[in-house]
Design a protein around this motif. Structure first.
Motif, PDB file in Angstrom:
ATOM      1  N   SER A 153       0.832  -1.206   0.000  1.00  0.00           N
ATOM      2  CA  SER A 153       0.000   0.000   0.000  1.00  0.00           C
ATOM      3  C   SER A 153       0.865   1.254   0.000  1.00  0.00           C
ATOM      4  CB  SER A 153      -0.903  -0.001   1.234  1.00  0.00           C
ATOM      5  OG  SER A 153      -0.105   0.162   2.413  1.00  0.00           O
ATOM      6  N   TRP A 154       0.196   2.394  -0.190  1.00  0.00           N
ATOM      7  CA  TRP A 154       0.883   3.680  -0.128  1.00  0.00           C
ATOM      8  C   TRP A 154       1.437   3.936   1.271  1.00  0.00           C
ATOM      9  CZ3 TRP A 154       2.950   6.673  -3.582  1.00  0.00           C
ATOM     10  CH2 TRP A 154       3.267   8.009  -3.280  1.00  0.00           C
ATOM     11  N   ASP A 155       0.719   3.528   2.293  1.00  0.00           N
ATOM     12  CA  ASP A 155       1.212   3.696   3.662  1.00  0.00           C
ATOM     13  C   ASP A 155       2.526   2.945   3.854  1.00  0.00           C
ATOM     14  OD1 ASP A 155      -0.891   5.309   4.391  1.00  0.00           O
ATOM     15  OD2 ASP A 155      -2.074   3.683   5.303  1.00  0.00           O
ATOM     16  N   GLN A 156       2.647   1.791   3.211  1.00  0.00           N
ATOM     17  CA  GLN A 156       3.852   0.980   3.366  1.00  0.00           C
ATOM     18  C   GLN A 156       5.007   1.470   2.489  1.00  0.00           C
ATOM     19  OE1 GLN A 156       1.743  -2.598   2.209  1.00  0.00           O
ATOM     20  NE2 GLN A 156       1.994  -3.485   4.247  1.00  0.00           N
ATOM     21  N   LEU A 157       4.702   1.902   1.272  1.00  0.00           N
ATOM     22  CA  LEU A 157       5.749   2.157   0.293  1.00  0.00           C
ATOM     23  C   LEU A 157       5.792   3.584  -0.235  1.00  0.00           C
ATOM     24  CD1 LEU A 157       5.288  -1.099  -1.841  1.00  0.00           C
ATOM     25  CD2 LEU A 157       6.880  -0.724   0.052  1.00  0.00           C
ATOM     26  N   GLY A 158       4.875   4.416   0.220  1.00  0.00           N
ATOM     27  CA  GLY A 158       4.748   5.751  -0.352  1.00  0.00           C
ATOM     28  C   GLY A 158       5.970   6.634  -0.193  1.00  0.00           C
ATOM     29  N   VAL A 189      -2.351  -0.329  -5.500  1.00  0.00           N
ATOM     30  CA  VAL A 189      -1.287  -1.271  -5.129  1.00  0.00           C
ATOM     31  C   VAL A 189       0.008  -0.718  -5.719  1.00  0.00           C
ATOM     32  CG1 VAL A 189      -0.410  -3.617  -5.368  1.00  0.00           C
ATOM     33  CG2 VAL A 189      -2.877  -3.227  -5.120  1.00  0.00           C
ATOM     34  N   HIS A 190       1.048  -0.622  -4.911  1.00  0.00           N
ATOM     35  CA  HIS A 190       2.313  -0.030  -5.348  1.00  0.00           C
ATOM     36  C   HIS A 190       3.417  -1.083  -5.359  1.00  0.00           C
ATOM     37  CE1 HIS A 190       0.865   4.169  -5.102  1.00  0.00           C
ATOM     38  NE2 HIS A 190       0.074   3.666  -4.159  1.00  0.00           N
ATOM     39  N   ALA A 191       4.340  -0.919  -6.287  1.00  0.00           N
ATOM     40  CA  ALA A 191       5.537  -1.753  -6.337  1.00  0.00           C
ATOM     41  C   ALA A 191       6.750  -0.847  -6.245  1.00  0.00           C
ATOM     42  CB  ALA A 191       5.590  -2.571  -7.628  1.00  0.00           C
TER      43      ALA A 191
END
Length: 288
Positions: A153-158, A189-191
């Motif tokens: 997520s954005w919270d994790q990887l933003g 969903v982000h990579a």
């Protein structure tokens, strides 16, 4: 220096001998072989997933050549296609040794050795090779993966994704920040791809365009690493995320300069070119 075989190396830089590089004997002028090795060393750092200037700055030093040698076994000629191979053969306390070979097909033409010292850029006095650089070199030569791919997520990887996207889209391409960063990030969903120094070198996101259709966007790769495997791996990670949630296809808006990249990965153009944020795009689609 010993004779080498292709299987001795992981890194190959391919080039074709240019007219300006041959001498009156119609063979490559000897000094150009050092240039070939120096060109290949740039590809070596790229293969490590490491933007050289930023990577060295994070490590608190830089590399300085203290020895460069070439041994000639046979000559290359104009229009020969050559593979310049390099490997880090030794990491000392403050020095790095690279051995190289230049091949024409399987024929070993040239051997080379480059020795660097890791040093303080201000004083050029040597200092110990940082553990992170030592481990990165050893991992690459052991044929380990030098990139870490995370999907979340954005919270994790933003935090990581945002910095690279600003550098690519806002600073390089001049897209307004308010267009680049939007509310869709919160639900996408982000990579993110990181190298072994923790630097973010690639990112992208996956939206839900409609039921069963994913939309990939905000694909960004560090400027120095374009043309490597970073973008492909980020894209494949997002496609796998789409497949895992049950999407039947993914769609994306490719900048015209990137159409070839997506085409090689099986995407097909759909419709006519259009403008988006002042840049020409083409819609492309692929079943998952």
């Amino acid at each position: 220096m010993p004779q080498h075989q292709r299987q001795d190396f992981r890194l190959f830089h391919r080039l074709r001998v240019r007219w300006a590089e041959v001498d009156m004997q119609k063979i490559v002028f000897n000094a150009h072989y050092l240039m070939y090795f120096d060109t290949a060393i740039t590809d070596y750092w790229r293969a490590l997933g490491m933007p050289y200037e930023e990577g060295m700055a994070s490590l608190g030093g830089d590399l300085y050549v203290v020895k460069a040698t070439v041994e000639f076994h046979a000559s290359a000629r104009m229009d020969d296609q050559l593979d310049v191979a390099l490997k880090c053969s030794r990491v000392g306390n403050s020095s790095l040794s690279f051995h190289g070979a230049i091949f024409r097909g399987d024929e070993h033409l040239i051997s080379g050795e480059l020795v660097y010292v890791f040093a303080d850029p201000a004083t050029q006095t040597s200092r110990p090779v940082p553990a992170a650089l030592r481990e990165l070199l050893q991992a690459f030569e052991a044929r380990e993966d030098v990139l870490e791919l995370q999907v979340g997520s954005w919270d994790q990887l933003g935090d990581g994704a945002a910095g690279l996207r600003r550098a690519v889209f806002v600073q390089e391409q001049g897209i307004p920040l308010e267009l680049e960063m939007d509310a869709a990030d919160a639900t996408a969903v982000h990579a993110v791809a990181r190298n072994r120094l923790g630097q973010v070198v690639g990112t992208g996101r996956l939206l839900q365009a409609e039921p069963g259709v994913g939309k990939i966007g905000r694909m960004a790769v560090h400027r120095v690493l374009r043309g490597s495997s970073v973008g492909r791996r980020v894209l494949l990670a997002l496609m796998e995320a789409a497949r895992a949630r049950g999407d039947r296809e993914v769609v994306l808006h490719a900048q015209r300069s990137a159409v070839g990249f997506y085409d090689r990965l099986g995407f097909q153009a759909r419709g006519e070119p259009f403008q988006e944020a002042g840049i020409e795009h083409l819609e492309m689609v692929k079943s998952v």
